[in-house]
Design a protein around this motif. Structure first.
Motif, PDB file in Angstrom:
ATOM      1  N   ARG A 269       0.834  -1.207   0.000  1.00  0.00           N
ATOM      2  CA  ARG A 269       0.000   0.000   0.000  1.00  0.00           C
ATOM      3  C   ARG A 269       0.869   1.258   0.000  1.00  0.00           C
ATOM      4  NH1 ARG A 269      -5.518  -0.875   1.527  1.00  0.00           N
ATOM      5  NH2 ARG A 269      -5.605   1.298   2.167  1.00  0.00           N
ATOM      6  N   ARG A 270       1.951   1.234   0.763  1.00  0.00           N
ATOM      7  CA  ARG A 270       2.846   2.387   0.835  1.00  0.00           C
ATOM      8  C   ARG A 270       3.503   2.635  -0.529  1.00  0.00           C
ATOM      9  NH1 ARG A 270       5.499   0.866   4.903  1.00  0.00           N
ATOM     10  NH2 ARG A 270       7.150  -0.213   3.788  1.00  0.00           N
ATOM     11  N   LYS A 271       3.979   1.558  -1.169  1.00  0.00           N
ATOM     12  CA  LYS A 271       4.589   1.696  -2.488  1.00  0.00           C
ATOM     13  C   LYS A 271       3.595   2.253  -3.499  1.00  0.00           C
ATOM     14  CE  LYS A 271       7.895  -2.075  -2.039  1.00  0.00           C
ATOM     15  NZ  LYS A 271       8.265  -3.414  -2.527  1.00  0.00           N
TER      16      LYS A 271
ATOM     17  N   THR B 222       0.930   4.117  -2.867  1.00  0.00           N
ATOM     18  CA  THR B 222       0.658   5.512  -2.528  1.00  0.00           C
ATOM     19  C   THR B 222       1.786   6.417  -3.022  1.00  0.00           C
ATOM     20  OG1 THR B 222      -0.564   4.798  -0.579  1.00  0.00           O
ATOM     21  CG2 THR B 222       0.140   7.083  -0.625  1.00  0.00           C
ATOM     22  N   GLU B 223       3.024   5.985  -2.842  1.00  0.00           N
ATOM     23  CA  GLU B 223       4.170   6.766  -3.311  1.00  0.00           C
ATOM     24  C   GLU B 223       4.164   6.885  -4.833  1.00  0.00           C
ATOM     25  OE1 GLU B 223       7.554   4.792  -1.676  1.00  0.00           O
ATOM     26  OE2 GLU B 223       7.122   5.455   0.367  1.00  0.00           O
TER      27      GLU B 223
END
Length: 55
Positions: free
Chosen positions: A34-36, A38-39
């Motif tokens: 999810r973080r990847k 979002t980035e």
């Protein structure tokens, strides 16, 4: 267009489609994934990342 939609529906109902769906759902629940994502979306929209002209 209706042919494409019916083909996608048939794929999702197939054993391989169900497997892919489960794989995507597991990846979506993973905090690192999810973080990847979002980035990547932020960089695509020009709200972060490296260089580029401000909008």
């Amino acid at each position: 267009m209706a042919g494409l939609i019916s083909k996608v529906g048939a794929f999702l109902k197939s054993p391989e489609g169900k497997r892919v769906t489960q794989q995507v759902q597991r990846a979506a629940k993973d905090p690192a994934t999810r973080r990847k994502l979002t980035e990547a979306v932020s960089q695509f929209r020009g709200k972060g990342g490296r260089g580029g002209a401000p909008r």
